[in-house]
Design a protein around this motif. Structure first.
Motif, mmCIF file in Angstrom:
data_model
loop_
_atom_site.group_PDB
_atom_site.id
_atom_site.type_symbol
_atom_site.label_atom_id
_atom_site.label_comp_id
_atom_site.label_asym_id
_atom_site.label_seq_id
_atom_site.Cartn_x
_atom_site.Cartn_y
_atom_site.Cartn_z
ATOM 1 N N GLU A 63 0.868 -1.172 0.000
ATOM 2 C CA GLU A 63 0.000 0.000 0.000
ATOM 3 C C GLU A 63 0.905 1.222 0.000
ATOM 4 O O GLU A 63 1.589 1.501 0.993
ATOM 5 C CB GLU A 63 -0.929 -0.007 1.213
ATOM 6 C CG GLU A 63 -1.957 -1.122 1.169
ATOM 7 C CD GLU A 63 -2.993 -1.005 2.269
ATOM 8 O OE1 GLU A 63 -3.028 0.049 2.947
ATOM 9 O OE2 GLU A 63 -3.764 -1.963 2.450
ATOM 10 N N GLY A 114 -6.783 1.209 -6.757
ATOM 11 C CA GLY A 114 -6.426 2.617 -6.738
ATOM 12 C C GLY A 114 -5.785 3.068 -8.029
ATOM 13 O O GLY A 114 -5.897 2.419 -9.074
ATOM 14 N N ARG A 147 -2.573 0.406 -4.565
ATOM 15 C CA ARG A 147 -2.182 -0.879 -3.990
ATOM 16 C C ARG A 147 -1.651 -1.770 -5.105
ATOM 17 O O ARG A 147 -2.269 -1.882 -6.168
ATOM 18 C CB ARG A 147 -3.368 -1.550 -3.298
ATOM 19 C CG ARG A 147 -3.823 -0.833 -2.027
ATOM 20 C CD ARG A 147 -5.101 -1.402 -1.440
ATOM 21 N NE ARG A 147 -6.252 -1.083 -2.265
ATOM 22 C CZ ARG A 147 -6.994 -1.961 -2.921
ATOM 23 N NH1 ARG A 147 -6.681 -3.248 -2.870
ATOM 24 N NH2 ARG A 147 -8.023 -1.575 -3.637
ATOM 25 N N ASP A 179 -5.253 5.734 -3.081
ATOM 26 C CA ASP A 179 -5.404 4.358 -2.610
ATOM 27 C C ASP A 179 -4.658 3.348 -3.480
ATOM 28 O O ASP A 179 -5.173 2.278 -3.793
ATOM 29 C CB ASP A 179 -6.896 3.987 -2.540
ATOM 30 C CG ASP A 179 -7.147 2.691 -1.785
ATOM 31 O OD1 ASP A 179 -6.357 2.386 -0.868
ATOM 32 O OD2 ASP A 179 -8.113 1.978 -2.113
#
Length: 238
Positions: free
Chosen positions: A13, A43, A83, A81
């Motif tokens: 992440e 993301g 990932r 976000d």
């Protein structure tokens, strides 16, 4: 038993932390011996790279697969976000010092200063103290990275060449130990495949009776260490 072909696999992440240039993300660095791949699973973001050909940007969206060879300075930028699943060649070498951060030249030239700047300290790798050091490490690497990028954008590759020289100097003494990691990982995997082919060639198929299923689980969210580019969920190779 190693993961297939001795690769390393980690969930990542990417850090949402803002840097001095307004980008959010991880610490720019290069690998001296390993090719790395990102498989984007959520993301959006960008992979910013520096090579002798100049600065580059690769969009990162779910389903994207991008890989980059040794010497590619790379920086994961989080646009929301982001990932990824990281697939790393030669499992174990990055943890053994294959990665070199883009610190300013005066730190790269001093092995003790480099080790201090790169360290997350004696605290647990998931602690607030480790997070503070990870942020400071990232900011220092970004400082060196931006100077190299400016030079490359102006057509001057000299600072990138200096980074390469420093990276070689910092890692030369480690290569003997790396051979042992290779022998236990990728080389062992190749030997095993050759054994299976021999079993097929002689008509025995003996290896088929060794069939098994293995599984690795990721650490709990609060146990994810602070890596160079983000919070890591490493899958142990053995």
């Amino acid at each position: 038993m190693n993961l297939p072909n001795g690769v390393g696999v980690s969930g990542l992440e990417v850090y949402p932390w803002a840097a001095s240039d307004g980008c959010h993300g991880g610490s720019p660095h290069l690998h001296t011996a390993c090719t790395e791949a990102y498989v984007v699973v959520g993301g959006r973001g960008e992979l910013h790279t520096l090579t002798p050909a100049g600065p580059g940007t690769t969009p990162l969206l779910p389903g994207t697969v991008v890989w980059f060879t040794p010497g590619t300075v790379h920086r994961a930028v989080n646009l929301g976000d982001l990932r990824v699943v990281v697939i790393m060649e030669n499992s174990g070498l990055p943890e053994a010092g294959d990665a070199v951060l883009t610190f300013p030249p005066e730190i790269l030239a001093d092995p003790a200063a480099y080790a201090e700047a790169a360290s997350l300290g004696p605290e647990p790798a998931t602690s607030p103290a480790a997070e503070r050091r990870a942020r400071a490490r990232r900011d220092l690497a970004v400082r060196g990275y931006l100077a190299i990028r400016r030079d490359l954008a102006a057509g001057d590759p000299s600072s990138l060449r200096e980074l390469y020289r420093a990276a070689v100097s910092l890692t030369t003494a480690r290569t003997a130990a790396w051979h042992r990691i290779l022998d236990a990982g990728p080389a062992a995997s190749l030997r095993e495949v050759r054994r299976r082919l021999r079993c097929l060639a002689d008509g025995s198929g003996a290896h088929l009776a060794e069939a098994n299923v293995r599984m690795r689980t990721a650490p709990e969210p609060d146990q994810r260490p602070f890596g160079m580019c983000g919070r890591l969920s490493p899958y142990q190779a053995t």
